[in-house]
Design a protein around this motif. Sequence first.
Motif, PDB file in Angstrom:
ATOM      1  N   TYR A 178       0.838  -1.186   0.000  1.00 52.01           N
ATOM      2  CA  TYR A 178       0.000   0.000   0.000  1.00 52.01           C
ATOM      3  C   TYR A 178       0.882   1.249   0.000  1.00 52.01           C
ATOM      4  CZ  TYR A 178      -4.842   1.551   0.712  1.00 52.01           C
ATOM      5  OH  TYR A 178      -6.102   2.064   0.554  1.00 52.01           O
ATOM      6  N   TYR A 179       0.271   2.384  -0.267  1.00 55.14           N
ATOM      7  CA  TYR A 179       1.061   3.623  -0.357  1.00 55.14           C
ATOM      8  C   TYR A 179       1.547   4.125   1.001  1.00 55.14           C
ATOM      9  CZ  TYR A 179      -3.623   5.642   0.482  1.00 55.14           C
ATOM     10  OH  TYR A 179      -4.873   5.929   0.971  1.00 55.14           O
ATOM     11  N   ASP A 180       1.135   3.484   2.093  1.00 54.11           N
ATOM     12  CA  ASP A 180       1.642   3.857   3.413  1.00 54.11           C
ATOM     13  C   ASP A 180       2.820   2.981   3.844  1.00 54.11           C
ATOM     14  OD1 ASP A 180       0.383   1.461   3.891  1.00 54.11           O
ATOM     15  OD2 ASP A 180      -1.010   2.232   5.407  1.00 54.11           O
ATOM     16  N   LYS A 229      -1.996   7.992  -3.373  1.00 52.07           N
ATOM     17  CA  LYS A 229      -0.624   8.480  -3.227  1.00 52.07           C
ATOM     18  C   LYS A 229       0.306   7.701  -4.141  1.00 52.07           C
ATOM     19  CE  LYS A 229      -1.471  10.141   1.464  1.00 52.07           C
ATOM     20  NZ  LYS A 229      -1.061  10.115   2.895  1.00 52.07           N
ATOM     21  N   SER A 232       6.006   4.533  -1.903  1.00 51.86           N
ATOM     22  CA  SER A 232       6.408   4.133  -0.560  1.00 51.86           C
ATOM     23  C   SER A 232       7.394   2.981  -0.685  1.00 51.86           C
ATOM     24  CB  SER A 232       5.210   3.709   0.301  1.00 51.86           C
ATOM     25  OG  SER A 232       4.637   2.497  -0.182  1.00 51.86           O
TER      26      SER A 232
END
Length: 307
Positions: A178-180, A229, A232
């Motif tokens: 994920y983008y986190d 986003k 990452s």
Amino acid sequence: MHHFLIIPDTQYMAKNHPDIFLNMTKTIIQYCKDHPIDAVIQLGDIVDGGGQANNEFDTAKECFQLLDNAGIPLIFAAGNHDYDQVIGIGLTHPNPEVDGRNLSVYNHYFGYDRLKEKDWYISSYEKNQVENSYYKIGEMIILVLEFGPRDSVLDWAHQVLTNYPNKKCILITHSYMYYDGKRTSSHSEHNPIHSPETKDGNDGEMIWQKFISKQSNIVAVFSGHHVPKNISYRVDKTDKGNVVLQSFQNWQEEKYGGAGRMRLVQYDSKSNSLILSVFNPLTKEFEHGKDYDLNIKLGGGEQVLID
């Protein structure tokens, strides 16, 4: 030293910005004239409309054909929007558990017939289908896995790497992180296992636990898929003690469907390190931002951010 260009989701360029798409591939060819590039790797979602969007596949084929004609190795993953029936956007599929994984159109445009004469293509999990396949680029293995890879595919992938214990590997799959910076799990949106077509598969955390953590020669994992986003990364040690870079990148929701932005990846086998940057083919410039420029020393797991 190995050099790769990593291209995430091109779907909106194929749908809405064919001129930007064509500029991307023309710029790559020009870039390759002055810089060593061992392969170009696309992370899936080549198109947006799945098997019904032949016009988008035609656009993608026309643009990417330039790289084939130039003799630049070009490797694709399959994204959820590349399937005959797009997976995971609320569409009703008549037989999701029977034919929901069909990729006949994808394989028609970018499949075995395109690859069978390439000396860098090795083999695939299923005959005449390349959504699960592997390639030898220089002294490295590029391993491509389907969207939400099934357990049987992970078993096959394990055997592939067992057969090449002295080759470093880069793993490609459309949805993994994920983008986190967290691997996709049961709580993540757009998780493959939440869709009836791919509920028999594995998400990012499951891929790590079942497969990647058991390997000694994977150096990096690259994926796209998630929005809004753009980028990452994380590094983790496997059960074998080696460090793996995991990198998410996707600019599809930026202007012009991302304008063809790509990751430049350099792997130095002598120092066991990776250098990553971001290039915009529309402006012909490198871009800099949080996690855009990385120098990852896999031997000790040190991370250096280059601002």
